[in-house]
Scaffold this motif. Structure first.
Motif, PDB file in Angstrom:
ATOM      1  N   SER A 229     -37.194 -26.948 -38.608  1.00  0.00           N
ATOM      2  CA  SER A 229     -37.409 -26.695 -37.188  1.00  0.00           C
ATOM      3  C   SER A 229     -36.736 -25.379 -36.768  1.00  0.00           C
ATOM      4  O   SER A 229     -37.299 -24.592 -35.995  1.00  0.00           O
ATOM      5  CB  SER A 229     -36.872 -27.876 -36.380  1.00  0.00           C
ATOM      6  N   SER A 232     -38.809 -22.512 -38.108  1.00  0.00           N
ATOM      7  CA  SER A 232     -40.001 -22.323 -37.272  1.00  0.00           C
ATOM      8  C   SER A 232     -39.664 -21.563 -36.004  1.00  0.00           C
ATOM      9  O   SER A 232     -40.407 -20.691 -35.575  1.00  0.00           O
ATOM     10  CB  SER A 232     -40.598 -23.676 -36.885  1.00  0.00           C
ATOM     11  N   ARG A 233     -38.538 -21.918 -35.416  1.00  0.00           N
ATOM     12  CA  ARG A 233     -38.150 -21.239 -34.181  1.00  0.00           C
ATOM     13  C   ARG A 233     -37.730 -19.795 -34.430  1.00  0.00           C
ATOM     14  O   ARG A 233     -37.846 -18.951 -33.549  1.00  0.00           O
ATOM     15  CB  ARG A 233     -37.013 -21.996 -33.484  1.00  0.00           C
TER      16      ARG A 233
ATOM     17  N   SER B  12     -42.854 -22.277 -43.846  1.00  0.00           N
ATOM     18  CA  SER B  12     -42.987 -22.625 -42.438  1.00  0.00           C
ATOM     19  C   SER B  12     -43.028 -21.372 -41.574  1.00  0.00           C
ATOM     20  O   SER B  12     -43.577 -21.374 -40.492  1.00  0.00           O
ATOM     21  CB  SER B  12     -41.820 -23.508 -42.012  1.00  0.00           C
ATOM     22  N   SER B  13     -42.431 -20.290 -42.065  1.00  0.00           N
ATOM     23  CA  SER B  13     -42.429 -19.054 -41.296  1.00  0.00           C
ATOM     24  C   SER B  13     -43.747 -18.311 -41.441  1.00  0.00           C
ATOM     25  O   SER B  13     -44.018 -17.368 -40.720  1.00  0.00           O
ATOM     26  CB  SER B  13     -41.291 -18.151 -41.756  1.00  0.00           C
ATOM     27  N   ARG B  15     -46.880 -19.825 -41.578  1.00  0.00           N
ATOM     28  CA  ARG B  15     -48.023 -20.700 -41.326  1.00  0.00           C
ATOM     29  C   ARG B  15     -49.228 -19.888 -40.916  1.00  0.00           C
ATOM     30  O   ARG B  15     -50.352 -20.198 -41.250  1.00  0.00           O
ATOM     31  CB  ARG B  15     -47.679 -21.698 -40.227  1.00  0.00           C
ATOM     32  N   GLN B  97     -40.729 -15.653 -29.963  1.00  0.00           N
ATOM     33  CA  GLN B  97     -40.288 -16.980 -30.399  1.00  0.00           C
ATOM     34  C   GLN B  97     -39.418 -17.678 -29.360  1.00  0.00           C
ATOM     35  O   GLN B  97     -39.372 -18.894 -29.307  1.00  0.00           O
ATOM     36  CB  GLN B  97     -39.454 -16.847 -31.683  1.00  0.00           C
ATOM     37  N   ARG B 124     -45.920 -24.990 -30.734  1.00  0.00           N
ATOM     38  CA  ARG B 124     -44.878 -25.602 -31.571  1.00  0.00           C
ATOM     39  C   ARG B 124     -43.843 -26.332 -30.731  1.00  0.00           C
ATOM     40  O   ARG B 124     -43.320 -27.356 -31.113  1.00  0.00           O
ATOM     41  CB  ARG B 124     -44.206 -24.501 -32.395  1.00  0.00           C
TER      42      ARG B 124
END
Lengths: 354, 354
Positions: A229, A232-233, B12-13, B15, B97, B124
């Motif tokens: 998480s 992702s942020r 995840s970065s 995607r 972000q 997200r």
């Protein structure tokens, strides 16, 4: 709103006073003829020899395989188990800033006194923060933040006690945040290599130990979902090309790491000798900084500042001074001479006594 | 959870697929003998001549006065009024972000098709995102995000229309987010210099136009309170020492900026000639990239990739290709030869036709 007008926006970022800010030192004390000896930080004075910064680390977007290599190097250096997540950020400060946005309004306990940004960041986003003196006082907190070893007093919180705290917190959906910014010089206290610590985030700083804080590089390890998480942020390209390139080389250089720990410990002992010889009582610290306590702290800070030696003083702890490691024997001598002169001056004139 | 396990956290970065990722290109196509010609980004191929990176930008924490100088340079370069706030971040991506964490669950309209990270970032964090084709379709959205000029089609949204949208949004507590990542080559569309645009955040990228995306530097301008809140969330030392040092020199170099705009425009025209001569229809773009549309897009992408020329393809728009600016006449020629050969091959073999 003044803080956000014009370039004064910077002031909002510096609400907490920090070490290492020579521009503020110059405003306070002017520019010393001999140049500044900056002992106001906990940064290693012997930076990792990073060699050349290749232009393509700047002219290209940071590459996916470079990030993979960086994370692999950090995982190995910090001993992060394969089952845990690991993410890279532009500084551990950037990670610290993110966490308060990732929870609903929570009760946060910060083990204090410590690096003030933890309290500032959680409080800023509306969380209820209490600074506590021990883990036993955390009560029903949803989040507990611990700097280990602690800054500025070097206090070490027992890893076993932290593991129990993690279990308690996880039982009520809480988080344990362990800021291991200075754990490179105390690897035995690190929990980065612990598996199965529930809801526990371990933050590591690259710049302090490797002497390259301007690079902006930090890491967070912990449960995969939570770290995912955070990643992702952070989004893509969170870490700069130079940080990836230098970080990966430094983190795999086990020989430099071991040698540097020894070198820092040795200078730290010499610094302790100078501090005690000049009448200052060392009350804590790590191998990257020492904390002294004296009734004359404000006077020592001012007089040394006027002599071009910048220490770290603490608004909330006026009897404290934090002293970083001098980079050379000459710098140590310069500190010694000024501290000795300062003591004589105070003894003679009685100035600076409370 | 796989995305957060081990070093796969990187996935995840990423995607959203991005340009400029040669490590993925190598996995797809191998390593071309002549080296990669990377035309997959919108980055200026002629980076600002930044000279030497001084060691102290790495060995010291970023300095407060250096940040002030950087912000002053950016304010002047982008024409940000004194009454507006301005903050610096490690990349405009880092700003993008942050925004979704700064609002309660909102209805967000993204003017699409566009750079996908806007939609990804808002969605997200649980916001309700709708991609719309025009500002008229934004309805009762709380937040409207517009990339201007747009990536990848170069669409320009009229600044006057944006100003009206800002007023409408502010009337219901909403935000207008304008991503001006490519506005350096279309300064006439920028609203960075507009005063009194309520609740409007203007994001600028340093790396694209100055050809230094690995440096990670971006800015946001807007109402002081909102920008102050962003600066607070970024915290101290958000921008690296090298980014401050290089950024301030580049942003004040008005002569280089003007000359580079001319140089990019000239190469863009030569690139358009090559694209149209080889049967590709240019449907949009800016002076930093061109968008072509062809039924053979996937085939062209693959064949050029095999020849060591990386373009940008779009999963959601299989007839599109984005083509960055070749750095040299030789590179332009190489592109021309491969595109010509590809066209002949398709004409002869009928391959790649849908």
């Amino acid at each position: 709103m003044r803080f956000a007008r014009g370039n004064a926006v910077v002031l909002s970022s510096f609400r907490v006073r920090h070490g290492g800010d020579l521009s503020t030192a110059r405003r306070l004390f002017g520019s010393p003829p001999a140049g500044w000896l900056d002992l106001s930080t906990g940064v290693n004075p012997w930076p990792y020899p990073y060699g050349t910064i290749h232009p393509e680390t700047l002219t290209r977007l940071p590459q996916e395989d470079a990030l993979e290599a960086l994370l692999a190097a950090a995982r190995n250096a910090y001993g992060v188990p394969a089952a845990n997540g690991l993410a890279a950020a532009p500084g551990s400060q950037a990670l610290l800033q993110m966490l308060p946005a990732m929870r609903p309004r929570s009760r946060v306990a910060v083990l204090a006194p410590t690096y003030e940004e933890h309290t500032v960041a959680w409080r800023r986003l509306g969380h209820v923060v209490e600074e506590v003196g021990s883990l036993a006082e955390c009560g029903e907190a949803d989040v507990v933040a611990v700097v280990n070893p602690n800054n500025p007093d070097g206090r070490i919180t027992d890893p076993g006690r932290l593991a129990r705290t993690a279990e308690e917190l996880a039982g009520r959906g809480g988080w344990l945040v362990i800021d291991e910014t200075f754990a490179d010089v105390a690897p035995e206290v690190s929990l980065a290599s612990a598996a199965d610590l529930p809801n526990t985030l371990i933050m590591r700083s690259f710049g302090k130990f490797f002497g390259l804080p301007g690079l902006r590089l930090g890491f967070v390890a912990g449960p995969p979902a939570l770290v995912g998480s955070i990643a992702s942020r952070l989004g893509p390209w969170a870490v700069s090309g130079p940080a990836m390139h230098i970080g990966v080389r430094a983190l795999v250089d086990a020989e430099w790491i071991v040698r540097t720990r020894g070198r820092l410990a040795k200078m730290r002992r010499r610094l302790d000798d100078v501090l005690s010889e000049t009448g200052l009582t060392v009350v804590g610290g790590t191998d990257l900084f020492r904390l002294v306590e004296t009734a004359a702290a404000q006077d020592v800070y001012r007089r040394l500042g006027q002599a071009g030696i910048l220490l770290r003083s603490f608004e909330r702890h006026p009897r404290w001074l934090r002293v970083g490691l001098p980079p050379t024997p000459g710098a140590l001598k310069r500190l010694s001479v000024e501290l000795e002169g300062n003591r004589s001056g105070r003894a003679a004139g009685g100035r600076g006594r409370p």
